[in-house]
Design a protein around this motif. Sequence first.
Motif, PDB file in Angstrom:
ATOM      1  N   TYR A 249      50.490  89.779  47.989  1.00 52.82           N
ATOM      2  CA  TYR A 249      50.971  88.500  48.486  1.00 52.82           C
ATOM      3  C   TYR A 249      51.477  87.637  47.340  1.00 52.82           C
ATOM      4  O   TYR A 249      52.408  86.855  47.503  1.00 52.82           O
TER       5      TYR A 249
ATOM      6  N   LEU B  49      54.880  88.876  46.757  1.00 53.07           N
ATOM      7  CA  LEU B  49      55.743  88.429  47.839  1.00 53.07           C
ATOM      8  C   LEU B  49      56.099  86.966  47.648  1.00 53.07           C
ATOM      9  O   LEU B  49      57.253  86.568  47.764  1.00 53.07           O
TER      10      LEU B  49
ATOM     11  N   TRP C 213      66.007  84.467  58.299  1.00 51.64           N
ATOM     12  CA  TRP C 213      64.863  84.302  59.190  1.00 51.64           C
ATOM     13  C   TRP C 213      65.136  85.062  60.470  1.00 51.64           C
ATOM     14  O   TRP C 213      66.282  85.250  60.869  1.00 51.64           O
TER      15      TRP C 213
ATOM     16  N   ALA D 165      58.558  82.815  56.036  1.00 45.17           N
ATOM     17  CA  ALA D 165      58.521  84.212  55.607  1.00 45.17           C
ATOM     18  C   ALA D 165      57.087  84.715  55.466  1.00 45.17           C
ATOM     19  O   ALA D 165      56.769  85.845  55.854  1.00 45.17           O
ATOM     20  N   LEU D 166      56.195  83.885  54.917  1.00 44.43           N
ATOM     21  CA  LEU D 166      54.806  84.287  54.759  1.00 44.43           C
ATOM     22  C   LEU D 166      54.121  84.460  56.116  1.00 44.43           C
ATOM     23  O   LEU D 166      53.376  85.423  56.330  1.00 44.43           O
TER      24      LEU D 166
ATOM     25  N   GLU E 266      55.552  85.155  59.026  1.00 45.48           N
ATOM     26  CA  GLU E 266      56.087  86.361  59.661  1.00 45.48           C
ATOM     27  C   GLU E 266      55.489  87.617  59.032  1.00 45.48           C
ATOM     28  O   GLU E 266      55.166  88.581  59.732  1.00 45.48           O
ATOM     29  N   HIS E 267      55.352  87.608  57.705  1.00 47.80           N
ATOM     30  CA  HIS E 267      54.812  88.775  57.008  1.00 47.80           C
ATOM     31  C   HIS E 267      53.364  89.036  57.413  1.00 47.80           C
ATOM     32  O   HIS E 267      52.989  90.184  57.692  1.00 47.80           O
TER      33      HIS E 267
ATOM     34  N   GLU F   6      52.363  92.433  59.232  1.00 48.39           N
ATOM     35  CA  GLU F   6      51.512  93.329  58.444  1.00 48.39           C
ATOM     36  C   GLU F   6      50.162  93.537  59.113  1.00 48.39           C
ATOM     37  O   GLU F   6      49.631  94.653  59.151  1.00 48.39           O
TER      38      GLU F   6
ATOM     39  N   ASP G 233      55.431  91.360  67.522  1.00 49.02           N
ATOM     40  CA  ASP G 233      55.671  91.047  66.123  1.00 49.02           C
ATOM     41  C   ASP G 233      56.483  89.770  65.948  1.00 49.02           C
ATOM     42  O   ASP G 233      56.472  89.174  64.874  1.00 49.02           O
TER      43      ASP G 233
END
Length: 201
Positions: free
Chosen positions: A5, A8, A29, A84-85, A87-88, A92, A174
């Motif tokens: 992370y 990332l 996005w 972004a974080l 969504e990741h 994940e 997701d």
Amino acid sequence: MKSGYMFLGAMLVAGLIGFSQTPANAFPWSSSMRAIDNSAQFINGTRPVLGPFGHTVMCTRNPELCVAPENADRKIALNTLNKALIEHVNLETNQRINYRRDPVDTGIADRWRVAVTQGDCEDIALAKRQRLIELGFPAGAMRLAVGHIETGEGHAVLVLRTEAGDVILDNRQDDIVAWSDHDMRWSMIQSAQNPRRWLAI
């Protein structure tokens, strides 16, 4: 924070610097996250209700998971890095944790715990909450909510309160969507001031 992370985050920050002159709609996005900017609203809990029994047991066994946040009802800024974080973490965690119902021989019909490698919906939601807190997101902006999906089965999700509205992290999908666009029939949500209390929706 895990090294993956950290990497990332560094890459995303570098991307923010490199694209500082790029129009907002040009950032990569997902369409679902872009739509949140205009369509999301906030969940308004009403009267107090009895929360899920499994959650009550979890708070007794692991009180650190049910501590009232210092700054309740915080809102997360929906900037490029945060989107972004979020969504990741959602993607994940959905891919890493195998969905598995609670075994019937535990003595508890619905056992709540932070999933590591396997678990059911609330366990996965708790894992996402823990991961986001590790990344620096405020606990006061996160709540669990429960309801029923179209099959009639009970279901739990993680709700994030953002500046644009409440959004849903769900192990069944997701994409991250506004709560008003989610397909669940809502029943109750945690109080922002006290995670041990639940409010009807």
